[in-house]
Design a protein around this motif. Sequence first.
Motif, mmCIF file in Angstrom:
data_model
loop_
_atom_site.group_PDB
_atom_site.id
_atom_site.type_symbol
_atom_site.label_atom_id
_atom_site.label_comp_id
_atom_site.label_asym_id
_atom_site.label_seq_id
_atom_site.Cartn_x
_atom_site.Cartn_y
_atom_site.Cartn_z
ATOM 1 N N CYS A 101 -6.508 14.513 -17.338
ATOM 2 C CA CYS A 101 -6.305 15.672 -17.916
ATOM 3 C C CYS A 101 -7.381 15.953 -18.836
ATOM 4 N N THR A 109 -2.547 14.816 -12.519
ATOM 5 C CA THR A 109 -3.354 15.799 -12.231
ATOM 6 C C THR A 109 -3.481 15.839 -10.606
ATOM 7 N N CYS A 123 -2.437 19.805 -14.557
ATOM 8 C CA CYS A 123 -1.825 18.536 -15.076
ATOM 9 C C CYS A 123 -0.272 18.807 -14.873
#
Length: 443
Positions: A101, A109, A123
């Motif tokens: 992320c 993610t 995320c």
Amino acid sequence: MALQNIGAANSDDAFYRYKMPKMITKIEGRGNGIKTKIVNMVDIAKALARPASYTTKYFGCELGAQSKFDEKTGLSHVNGAHDTVKLAGLLENFIKKYVQCYGCGNPETEINITKSQMITMKCAACGYLSDVDMRDKLTTFILKNPPEQKKGGKDKKAMRRAEKERLKEGEAADEEQKKTKKVVKKKSTTAVSSKSKKKASGGGGSDEDHHSSSGGGGSQGDENEAPDEDDEDDNVQWQTDTSLEAAKQRIEEQLSAVTAEMVILSTAEPERPKSTNKSLSNSNTEESLAEKIKTYLKTPGGASPGQLPTFLASLSGSSPQEAMDALFMALFEGVEKGIAKEVGKKKAYLSAVVTGDDGSQQMFLLRAIERFSVKSKGDAMKEVALVLKVLYDADVLEEEQIVKWYEEGVASGGHGKGSAQVWKNVKPFIEWLQNAESESEEE
């Protein structure tokens, strides 16, 4: 199998919970047919939650060599002789670009492809929406070979339709049950009333006969009449009148005249008028919360959207809706013309606070947009549909929640006189959403 932490920045953290297998390579062949085989590419890709074809293709793009991943056998190779350290360095670059992320650095993610053919990463840890650099060569391959979604769009639509049908069937069953209960109550009421009339007429006739026959028969008639009244009361207890007039009558029968008058006066006391300063206090609360959020966003820690949900939850004395209203005001206060562009620039903050699968946070955000537009009464009101379009394209708001908010608002009238203009400006966007859904179903 030896494991290592995901991400070079976390290599020294002994307690880091995100791990992946160490890369194992093998060089095969010689001459023009030499190639490097990544033995455990499937295990590495599974730990990164990415298709193995992505990592293999990335190696080929960066090395300028042909690469191939066989889905049936799970074998991955790159033409040419390449040592493990070099390929591990390229894998680290892949993790930074397509796994970690951009906000908090966690590898939790999920790759999403927007309607405008842009690649983003949502995320699951902090809610941050990362925008992938579309100039990278691998992005073309990802667009042509999108990752498998947990729940596809068609599956979601089918589930929504099935849920609506189930709710309609439940409502119809409830209505049928209510009608049945009403018929049963009506029949029982008719039976009880007819029974009580028969008992009352029969009791009166017997009293007259007893009185005419002998003087002492009156007491016997009273004894026969008393049980009938008790039975009647037992049968109609569920029909007790709870109106104010009936309550007054019962109070007068049970209490003395003076006490009854006091009780009646207390029950008839009019309701106190609601405070006219309620809206003013709400406005002051929202402004004070907005100032706190502005101050927080200016601090070094507040610049990260990933920390924003924790700060909003820590605001004492405020509901989730008040916190969302204050956040939207703090981000866009004073912005009238071009608010849709500003929302696009700061969409990461809104995406960070819209978490959870139940859609409640999205409803809070939609109501905050509505209230902000009503208060502005200017260009922000005109661009409310554009604001929704920007957040819809960025996958911050879902179609189901937008339509639900619109239908509830039209039915209830919204929040204030200006809400009617909001629904008028939003209506074309809602129609576009519904038409787009019907077209996709036909395809």
